[in-house]
Write an enzyme that holds these catalytic residues in place. Structure first.
Site, PDB file in Angstrom:
ATOM      1  N   HIS A   1       0.841  -0.815  -0.088  1.00 41.59           N
ATOM      2  CA  HIS A   1       0.136   0.078   0.568  1.00 41.59           C
ATOM      3  C   HIS A   1       0.842   1.204   0.193  1.00 41.59           C
ATOM      4  O   HIS A   1       2.005   1.448   0.668  1.00 41.59           O
ATOM      5  CB  HIS A   1      -0.883   0.106   1.174  1.00 41.59           C
ATOM      6  CG  HIS A   1      -2.310   1.510   0.286  1.00 41.59           C
ATOM      7  ND1 HIS A   1      -2.049   2.003   0.868  1.00 41.59           N
ATOM      8  CD2 HIS A   1      -3.559   0.581   1.058  1.00 41.59           C
ATOM      9  CE1 HIS A   1      -3.568   2.220   1.219  1.00 41.59           C
ATOM     10  NE2 HIS A   1      -4.118   2.016   0.813  1.00 41.59           N
TER      11      HIS A   1
ATOM     12  N   ASP B   1      -7.454  -5.106  -0.148  1.00 43.16           N
ATOM     13  CA  ASP B   1      -8.441  -5.992  -1.887  1.00 43.16           C
ATOM     14  C   ASP B   1      -8.618  -7.620  -1.246  1.00 43.16           C
ATOM     15  O   ASP B   1      -8.625  -8.400  -2.869  1.00 43.16           O
ATOM     16  CB  ASP B   1      -7.886  -5.318  -3.254  1.00 43.16           C
ATOM     17  CG  ASP B   1      -8.054  -3.758  -3.389  1.00 43.16           C
ATOM     18  OD1 ASP B   1      -7.244  -3.240  -3.060  1.00 43.16           O
ATOM     19  OD2 ASP B   1      -9.243  -3.645  -3.694  1.00 43.16           O
TER      20      ASP B   1
HETATM   21  C1  SDX Z   1      -5.694  -0.101  -3.239  1.00 41.46           C
HETATM   22  O1  SDX Z   1      -4.129   4.673  -1.850  1.00 41.46           O
HETATM   23  C2  SDX Z   1      -5.187   4.081  -1.783  1.00 41.46           C
HETATM   24  O2  SDX Z   1      -5.626   4.534   0.204  1.00 41.46           O
HETATM   25  C3  SDX Z   1      -5.665   2.953  -2.532  1.00 41.46           C
HETATM   26  C4  SDX Z   1      -6.826   2.595  -1.503  1.00 41.46           C
HETATM   27  C5  SDX Z   1      -8.261   2.535  -1.328  1.00 41.46           C
HETATM   28  O3  SDX Z   1      -8.674   2.857  -0.282  1.00 41.46           O
HETATM   29  O4  SDX Z   1      -8.483   4.073  -1.957  1.00 41.46           O
HETATM   30  O5  SDX Z   1      -6.550   1.315  -0.372  1.00 41.46           O
HETATM   31  C6  SDX Z   1      -7.222   1.102  -2.182  1.00 41.46           C
HETATM   32  O6  SDX Z   1      -6.056   0.872  -4.320  1.00 41.46           O
HETATM   33  C7  SDX Z   1      -5.023  -1.186  -2.192  1.00 41.46           C
HETATM   34  C8  SDX Z   1      -3.942  -1.477  -3.097  1.00 41.46           C
HETATM   35  C9  SDX Z   1      -3.934  -1.831  -4.235  1.00 41.46           C
HETATM   36  N1  SDX Z   1      -3.343  -2.676  -5.373  1.00 41.46           N
HETATM   37  C10 SDX Z   1      -2.504  -3.731  -5.114  1.00 41.46           C
HETATM   38  O7  SDX Z   1      -3.020  -4.562  -4.120  1.00 41.46           O
HETATM   39  C11 SDX Z   1      -1.675  -4.056  -5.952  1.00 41.46           C
HETATM   40  C12 SDX Z   1      -0.616  -4.457  -5.565  1.00 41.46           C
HETATM   41  N2  SDX Z   1       0.424  -3.219  -4.704  1.00 41.46           N
HETATM   42  C13 SDX Z   1       0.849  -2.677  -5.753  1.00 41.46           C
HETATM   43  O8  SDX Z   1       1.083  -2.116  -6.856  1.00 41.46           O
HETATM   44  C14 SDX Z   1       1.530  -1.489  -4.423  1.00 41.46           C
HETATM   45  O9  SDX Z   1       2.017  -2.613  -3.333  1.00 41.46           O
HETATM   46  C15 SDX Z   1       1.273  -0.587  -4.606  1.00 41.46           C
HETATM   47  C16 SDX Z   1       1.156   0.326  -5.739  1.00 41.46           C
HETATM   48  C17 SDX Z   1      -0.155  -0.368  -4.224  1.00 41.46           C
HETATM   49  C18 SDX Z   1       2.315   0.484  -3.537  1.00 41.46           C
HETATM   50  O10 SDX Z   1       3.155   0.847  -4.697  1.00 41.46           O
HETATM   51  P1  SDX Z   1       4.432   1.108  -3.759  1.00 41.46           P
HETATM   52  O11 SDX Z   1       4.041   2.903  -3.519  1.00 41.46           O
HETATM   53  O12 SDX Z   1       5.783   0.995  -5.157  1.00 41.46           O
HETATM   54  O13 SDX Z   1       5.005   0.107  -2.581  1.00 41.46           O
HETATM   55  P2  SDX Z   1       5.730   0.238  -2.164  1.00 41.46           P
HETATM   56  O14 SDX Z   1       6.602   1.841  -1.995  1.00 41.46           O
HETATM   57  O15 SDX Z   1       5.143   0.399  -0.450  1.00 41.46           O
HETATM   58  O16 SDX Z   1       6.743  -0.600  -2.393  1.00 41.46           O
HETATM   59  C19 SDX Z   1       7.930  -0.836  -1.049  1.00 41.46           C
HETATM   60  C20 SDX Z   1       9.099  -2.025  -2.021  1.00 41.46           C
HETATM   61  C21 SDX Z   1       8.738  -2.022  -4.111  1.00 41.46           C
HETATM   62  O17 SDX Z   1      10.309  -2.280  -3.963  1.00 41.46           O
HETATM   63  P3  SDX Z   1      11.757  -1.599  -4.361  1.00 41.46           P
HETATM   64  O18 SDX Z   1      11.557  -0.040  -4.928  1.00 41.46           O
HETATM   65  O19 SDX Z   1      12.059  -0.554  -2.847  1.00 41.46           O
HETATM   66  O20 SDX Z   1      13.273  -2.185  -4.488  1.00 41.46           O
HETATM   67  O21 SDX Z   1       8.042  -3.127  -1.757  1.00 41.46           O
HETATM   68  C22 SDX Z   1       7.452  -3.552  -3.231  1.00 41.46           C
HETATM   69  C23 SDX Z   1       8.258  -2.561  -4.889  1.00 41.46           C
HETATM   70  O22 SDX Z   1       8.482  -2.694  -6.146  1.00 41.46           O
HETATM   71  N3  SDX Z   1       6.449  -3.876  -3.855  1.00 41.46           N
HETATM   72  C24 SDX Z   1       5.891  -4.954  -4.099  1.00 41.46           C
HETATM   73  C25 SDX Z   1       4.140  -5.316  -4.206  1.00 41.46           C
HETATM   74  N4  SDX Z   1       4.162  -3.539  -4.201  1.00 41.46           N
HETATM   75  C26 SDX Z   1       4.958  -2.911  -3.674  1.00 41.46           C
HETATM   76  N5  SDX Z   1       6.243  -6.734  -4.465  1.00 41.46           N
HETATM   77  C27 SDX Z   1       5.437  -7.466  -4.781  1.00 41.46           C
HETATM   78  N6  SDX Z   1       4.386  -7.340  -4.668  1.00 41.46           N
HETATM   79  C28 SDX Z   1       3.457  -6.418  -4.631  1.00 41.46           C
HETATM   80  N7  SDX Z   1       2.038  -6.317  -3.865  1.00 41.46           N
END
Ligand code: SDX
Length: 394
Positions: A270, A328
């Site tokens: 998130h 989700d």
């Molecule tokens: C919603 O904003 C809101 O409030 C949204 C929401 C709402 O109610 O409106 O909460 C609803 O959108 C929830 C999120 C739903 N999306 C997913 O479940 C899709 C999978 N999640 C990812 O796409 C991701 O976690 C995000 C987009 C949600 C967040 O992306 P970020 O900001 O890049 O995540 P982060 O900074 O916390 O990541 C830290 C690290 C990164 O690696 P590095 O660049 O540090 O090496 O963790 C990795 C990311 O690549 N990472 C993941 C991951 N999510 C982040 N690796 C594997 N699987 C994942 N799901």
């Protein structure tokens, strides 16, 4: 200074806005709506009461709730001519495509609630959007499965009305199970608002131009559709189905950790929560209840979900990256158990989030100081240069 923060040395940017509606502490996994925890609201309140709270700032008295519920109930039907919109789509259209179009088209039907400078017309538009979203979402679903649209009924509560509009057919009445209706209502509540997420920011930005509320909510629906945002519930369930069996979990955990693999664990991570998403905790309990009620507690998808969650939370990589299940992760499992196809997961999220969008729209319209300014950029392109004629180009 409120609203300004520095997130890169020397680079400051204004936060999206100030708001008094929802507070999130991503580190502690706290979510408050007007000061009330999401856990208490999910347990003790219900969606329409949360709608009132988000809109007006206080929990309603019994009389206020009765009046609010009556105004919503009496606006659940859509204009009869709007039914014609649905038949313009191919049968295999995604229900989100239909919702974006039909909600945007509400601007063409409800002229009497477009003058956003008039508080009464803002109230009319607000009630119409809350009331009609379940009808539009259910009609989109019915259209895509080739069944006739079902009209809302005034003797049913909000969640029961939606379930009946989705699952009732002329040949057979659908008796709403109160436990499923409660679970549906809880899903609506848990998705109601979430501070300045991408779709809410889209609604605020669209509203800052003075566009009418129906068009602004349509913009929010379009943004929510993305798999990184509201589309994640559909993507999550499809991922769990692709994993299929518990023994394949390690393969997908490895892929999620592989920087060369674009695969991400849908339903994990998130932008704000770096601790458990409190909504996921409530949904996990709800999933157990609903699946047990439906006698599908051995649902293979749920087994994979539970084992995947366990494996991911035990893996140092996810702990280090602070990746936890989000809202989700479990919502899709409940919705699938209720009988919804994955294509209806995000429309249900959009239906639920309409109150958050419209509450934040109202807050911004009523206090122009909260308007999102026109975002600026850091230009990284070419410096000014003279035009070259085509014959001189290499
Ligand atoms: C919603 O904003 C809101 O409030 C949204 C929401 C709402 O109610 O409106 O909460 C609803 O959108 C929830 C999120 C739903 N999306 C997913 O479940 C899709 C999978 N999640 C990812 O796409 C991701 O976690 C995000 C987009 C949600 C967040 O992306 P970020 O900001 O890049 O995540 P982060 O900074 O916390 O990541 C830290 C690290 C990164 O690696 P590095 O660049 O540090 O090496 O963790 C990795 C990311 O690549 N990472 C993941 C991951 N999510 C982040 N690796 C594997 N699987 C994942 N799901």
């Amino acid at each position: 200074e409120a609203g300004v923060f520095t997130y890169d040395p020397g680079f400051t940017s204004t936060a999206a806005c100030d708001s008094a509606i929802t507070y999130i502490d991503g580190g502690e996994g706290v979510l408050l709506h007007r000061g009330y925890t999401i856990g208490e609201l999910a347990e003790k309140s219900h969606y329409l009461e949360v709608c009132y709270l988000l809109l007006y700032g206080e929990l309603p008295t019994a009389a206020q709730m009765e009046d609010f519920e009556s105004r919503v109930t009496n606006h659940t039907m859509i204009h009869e001519q709007m039914h014609k919109f649905f038949s313009g789509f191919r049968r295999d259209a995604h229900p989100m495509a239909i919702m974006v179009a039909v909600v945007g088209a509400m601007s063409a039907f409800y002229h009497d609630s477009i003058d956003i400078s008039d508080p009464w017309q803002r109230e009319v538009a607000t009630i119409r959007l809350i009331a009609k979203m379940p009808t539009i979402a259910a009609a989109a679903y019915k259209y895509t499965i080739g069944q006739p649209m079902v009209y809302p009924r005034n003797d049913l509560d909000y969640a029961s009305n939606f379930l009946r509009m989705c699952f009732s057919v002329p040949a057979e009445e659908y008796d709403v199970n109160p436990i499923l209706a409660r679970a549906m209502d809880r899903i609506f509540t848990l998705h109601a608002d979430h501070e300045q997420n991408a779709s809410t920011s889209t609604v605020r930005l669209a509203s800052s131009s003075g566009a009418n509320p129906f068009a602004c909510i349509a913009a929010g629906i379009a943004c929510l559709w993305g798999p990184a945002h509201g589309g994640a519930n559909q993507a999550c369930l499809e991922m769990l189905r692709e994993i299929g069996t518990v023994d394949r979990i390690p393969e997908y955990i490895a892929r999620a950790k592989d920087k060369n693999d674009p695969f991400r664990l849908m339903g994990f991570g998130h932008r704000v929560y770096k601790n458990i998403d409190p909504r996921a905790t409530v949904l996990k309990q709800s999933a157990d209840e609903v699946l047990e009620l439906l006698g599908v507690e051995n649902n293979p998808t749920l087994q994979v979900a539970k084992e995947l969650e366990k494996a991911a939370l035990a893996d140092p990589y996810f702990a280090e990256k602070k990746l936890f299940p989000n809202v989700d992760f479990y919502s899709g499992i409940i919705l699938e158990a209720m009988g919804f196809p994955t294509s209806m997961f995000t429309p249900i999220f959009a239906l639920s989030r309409t109150i958050g969008w419209i509450s934040q729209w109202k807050e911004m319209i009523e206090d122009p100081a909260l308007k999102i300014g026109r975002p600026r950029q850091l230009y990284t392109g070419e410096h000014q240069r003279a035009y070259t004629n085509v014959e001189d180009r290499k």
